[in-house]
Write an enzyme that holds these catalytic residues in place. Sequence first.
Site, PDB file in Angstrom:
ATOM      1  N   LYS A  83     -62.611 -63.354  22.664  1.00  0.00           N
ATOM      2  CA  LYS A  83     -63.687 -62.842  22.409  1.00  0.00           C
ATOM      3  C   LYS A  83     -63.348 -62.107  22.970  1.00  0.00           C
ATOM      4  O   LYS A  83     -63.642 -61.668  24.898  1.00  0.00           O
ATOM      5  CB  LYS A  83     -64.866 -63.130  22.044  1.00  0.00           C
ATOM      6  CG  LYS A  83     -65.211 -63.073  20.617  1.00  0.00           C
ATOM      7  CD  LYS A  83     -64.629 -63.401  19.209  1.00  0.00           C
ATOM      8  CE  LYS A  83     -65.393 -62.357  18.099  1.00  0.00           C
ATOM      9  NZ  LYS A  83     -64.931 -63.680  16.727  1.00  0.00           N
ATOM     10  N   GLY A 183     -76.701 -63.042   4.425  1.00  0.00           N
ATOM     11  CA  GLY A 183     -75.999 -62.694   4.314  1.00  0.00           C
ATOM     12  C   GLY A 183     -74.420 -62.099   3.305  1.00  0.00           C
ATOM     13  O   GLY A 183     -73.875 -62.800   3.213  1.00  0.00           O
ATOM     14  N   GLY A 185     -72.254 -59.600   3.755  1.00  0.00           N
ATOM     15  CA  GLY A 185     -71.737 -58.379   4.237  1.00  0.00           C
ATOM     16  C   GLY A 185     -69.522 -58.757   3.999  1.00  0.00           C
ATOM     17  O   GLY A 185     -69.476 -59.034   2.854  1.00  0.00           O
ATOM     18  N   LYS A 186     -68.938 -58.805   5.087  1.00  0.00           N
ATOM     19  CA  LYS A 186     -67.510 -58.549   4.764  1.00  0.00           C
ATOM     20  C   LYS A 186     -67.221 -59.972   4.201  1.00  0.00           C
ATOM     21  O   LYS A 186     -67.070 -60.043   3.287  1.00  0.00           O
ATOM     22  CB  LYS A 186     -66.854 -58.486   5.905  1.00  0.00           C
ATOM     23  CG  LYS A 186     -66.793 -56.889   6.123  1.00  0.00           C
ATOM     24  CD  LYS A 186     -65.836 -56.820   7.184  1.00  0.00           C
ATOM     25  CE  LYS A 186     -66.045 -56.644   8.390  1.00  0.00           C
ATOM     26  NZ  LYS A 186     -65.911 -56.986   9.881  1.00  0.00           N
ATOM     27  N   VAL A 187     -67.793 -60.991   4.112  1.00  0.00           N
ATOM     28  CA  VAL A 187     -67.479 -62.717   4.251  1.00  0.00           C
ATOM     29  C   VAL A 187     -68.102 -63.261   3.489  1.00  0.00           C
ATOM     30  O   VAL A 187     -68.329 -63.466   2.447  1.00  0.00           O
ATOM     31  CB  VAL A 187     -67.606 -63.746   5.000  1.00  0.00           C
ATOM     32  CG1 VAL A 187     -66.741 -64.566   5.031  1.00  0.00           C
ATOM     33  CG2 VAL A 187     -66.046 -63.460   6.348  1.00  0.00           C
ATOM     34  N   GLY A 188     -69.426 -62.589   2.598  1.00  0.00           N
ATOM     35  CA  GLY A 188     -70.337 -63.049   1.883  1.00  0.00           C
ATOM     36  C   GLY A 188     -70.179 -62.677   0.644  1.00  0.00           C
ATOM     37  O   GLY A 188     -70.561 -63.181  -0.353  1.00  0.00           O
TER      38      GLY A 188
END
Length: 360
Positions: A83, A183, A185-188
């Site tokens: 990472k 959340g 965002g991009k995934v939620g």
Amino acid sequence: MGVFASTDDPGSTGHEQVVFCQDKQTGLKAIIGIYSTALGPALGGTRFYPYVSEEAALADVLDLSRGMAYKNALAGLDLGGGKAVIWGDPEQIKSEALLRAYGRFVESLAGRYYTACDVGTYVADMDMIARETRYVTGRSVEHGGAGDSSILTAWGVFQGMRAAAEHVWGAPTLAGRRVGVAGLGKVGKYLTGHLLDDGAEVVATDVNPKALEWVRTTHPQVELVDDASALVAADIDVYAPCALGGALNDDTVPALRAKVVTGAANNQLAHPGIEKLLADRGILYAPDYVVNAGGVIQVADEIEGFNFDRAKLRATKIYDTTREILRLADDEGVPPAVAADRLAERRMADVGRLRTIRLR
């Protein structure tokens, strides 16, 4: 430009290598953590975030890179775990020069680490980084990549949630269940769509006003609450943390009313022992690095030439992996997080050992 620290002995964390990178002219300060290359090159995204200190950035990259090693192992990938974090506010300092400088540091590792998107970085950023290094995934379709990796991340989380629902309620569906999504965002946002399609009721929250406006416009049937604390205390069956890590801690777990926790956020357990606290309360926790592996499966597929159908089929198998871990946890009388760790460590040891067989 220069590396101001690189070590092959980063203390007691178990990491193979941690590299500190700095380019003063662009403002780049980055840390690349390689936890393990036992199964292959380390793969994991780059997080661009305004940490309060270098110590906080280092702690995050060490936790995240270790999690990637376990995630990639359980996803059946021939890839190790790594990472990276870039320390700073992407809204203030992100630039072409900074991203390309970072790309040169990735290239300097000669393939030991492949990067991809994470919080604060996007497909366009990966295309820019790739102008300086070959070791980038999560690229745009125009450049031969998979595009938005959050698509299969959300799909995998949904599969893990189906397996958890089957384990608790006897059927692999969220129909009729109330799911709290922290959340959007991009995934939620993609996960919310899958849940609604499956017949679930969704309660959600986000700190970003734009995300809240999106859900009001796109899915007006979603119930919104003020913050994560209100969501934790809400009358929900499933809690899905989909923002930053540490969502499950000494304050939230005692207040949690859900019977299942399955979400996309990395490192959801604030510290060791939280998994036992969840088990003691009768809350089933599907380990985050198991269920959120769809994204890394998607970007890893780029390495051999991306095929969406192939990647989605592999991400769908997160359902089977989650079922196996939950069964193993019951059989061995341990929390699912412990069972998942054991499976991952077994694969890293068994398959990694094959590299000791010399080919020439």
